[in-house]
Motif scaffolding. Structure first.
Motif, mmCIF file in Angstrom:
data_model
loop_
_atom_site.group_PDB
_atom_site.id
_atom_site.type_symbol
_atom_site.label_atom_id
_atom_site.label_comp_id
_atom_site.label_asym_id
_atom_site.label_seq_id
_atom_site.Cartn_x
_atom_site.Cartn_y
_atom_site.Cartn_z
ATOM 1 N N GLY A 184 -88.466 -44.480 -8.652
ATOM 2 C CA GLY A 184 -87.539 -43.443 -9.107
ATOM 3 C C GLY A 184 -88.258 -42.200 -9.605
ATOM 4 N N CYS A 185 -89.473 -42.361 -10.121
ATOM 5 C CA CYS A 185 -90.253 -41.227 -10.620
ATOM 6 C C CYS A 185 -91.200 -40.654 -9.576
ATOM 7 N N LEU A 186 -91.352 -41.283 -8.449
ATOM 8 C CA LEU A 186 -92.276 -40.827 -7.417
ATOM 9 C C LEU A 186 -91.993 -39.413 -6.894
ATOM 10 N N PRO A 187 -90.753 -38.944 -6.847
ATOM 11 C CA PRO A 187 -90.534 -37.554 -6.418
ATOM 12 C C PRO A 187 -91.154 -36.508 -7.353
ATOM 13 N N GLY A 195 -86.707 -30.441 -15.411
ATOM 14 C CA GLY A 195 -86.047 -31.202 -14.350
ATOM 15 C C GLY A 195 -86.779 -32.495 -14.045
ATOM 16 N N SER A 196 -88.107 -32.450 -14.080
ATOM 17 C CA SER A 196 -88.907 -33.653 -13.849
ATOM 18 C C SER A 196 -88.739 -34.658 -14.986
ATOM 19 N N ILE A 197 -88.700 -34.151 -16.198
ATOM 20 C CA ILE A 197 -88.469 -35.033 -17.347
ATOM 21 C C ILE A 197 -87.085 -35.663 -17.237
ATOM 22 N N ALA A 198 -86.105 -34.892 -16.798
ATOM 23 C CA ALA A 198 -84.748 -35.420 -16.633
ATOM 24 C C ALA A 198 -84.725 -36.544 -15.598
ATOM 25 N N ILE A 199 -85.469 -36.401 -14.502
ATOM 26 C CA ILE A 199 -85.538 -37.461 -13.493
ATOM 27 C C ILE A 199 -86.145 -38.722 -14.089
ATOM 28 N N ALA A 200 -87.224 -38.566 -14.859
ATOM 29 C CA ALA A 200 -87.863 -39.725 -15.486
ATOM 30 C C ALA A 200 -86.917 -40.417 -16.464
ATOM 31 N N ILE A 201 -86.163 -39.637 -17.226
ATOM 32 C CA ILE A 201 -85.207 -40.213 -18.180
ATOM 33 C C ILE A 201 -84.085 -40.931 -17.444
ATOM 34 N N SER A 258 -83.526 -40.348 -6.197
ATOM 35 C CA SER A 258 -84.293 -39.473 -7.083
ATOM 36 C C SER A 258 -84.689 -38.185 -6.367
ATOM 37 N N MET A 259 -85.017 -38.295 -5.073
ATOM 38 C CA MET A 259 -85.326 -37.083 -4.297
ATOM 39 C C MET A 259 -84.111 -36.161 -4.228
ATOM 40 N N ILE A 302 -94.669 -35.667 -6.166
ATOM 41 C CA ILE A 302 -94.499 -35.052 -4.847
ATOM 42 C C ILE A 302 -94.051 -33.604 -5.014
ATOM 43 N N TYR A 303 -93.110 -33.360 -5.922
ATOM 44 C CA TYR A 303 -92.657 -31.983 -6.175
ATOM 45 C C TYR A 303 -93.816 -31.106 -6.629
ATOM 46 N N PHE A 304 -94.612 -31.588 -7.603
ATOM 47 C CA PHE A 304 -95.684 -30.761 -8.116
ATOM 48 C C PHE A 304 -96.793 -30.541 -7.088
#
Length: 76
Positions: A63-66, A31-37, A15-16, A69-71
């Motif tokens: 999988g959603c932890l990045p 992009g964050s929503i795409a990672i969660a999906i 995910s990172m 961290i990004y924000f």
């Protein structure tokens, strides 16, 4: 010393790697929503429906932890 499962670390690692190009291509929020999906789809479609793994809520969380961290890093 490290008590985190290798599987959970792999979810976090991939995910990172995915979040970087997705944020550059789609922007921070999309992009964050795409990672969660992607993390959700991997657990539901790949693991549950196709039966190719074990569906676990913590895999989705790692999988959603990045995303947070990004924000956090982006706000510094």
């Amino acid at each position: 010393m490290n008590n985190i499962d290798k599987d959970k670390l792999l979810h976090f690692f991939w995910s990172m790697l995915l979040i970087i190009p997705l944020i550059f291509a789609l922007g921070g929020v999309v992009g964050s929503i795409a990672i969660a999906i992607i993390a959700f789809a991997k657990e539901v479609i790949w693991d549950k429906l196709m039966g190719k793994g074990n569906m676990e809520f913590l895999d989705f969380v790692y999988g959603c932890l990045p995303i947070p961290i990004y924000f956090i890093l982006h706000s510094i």
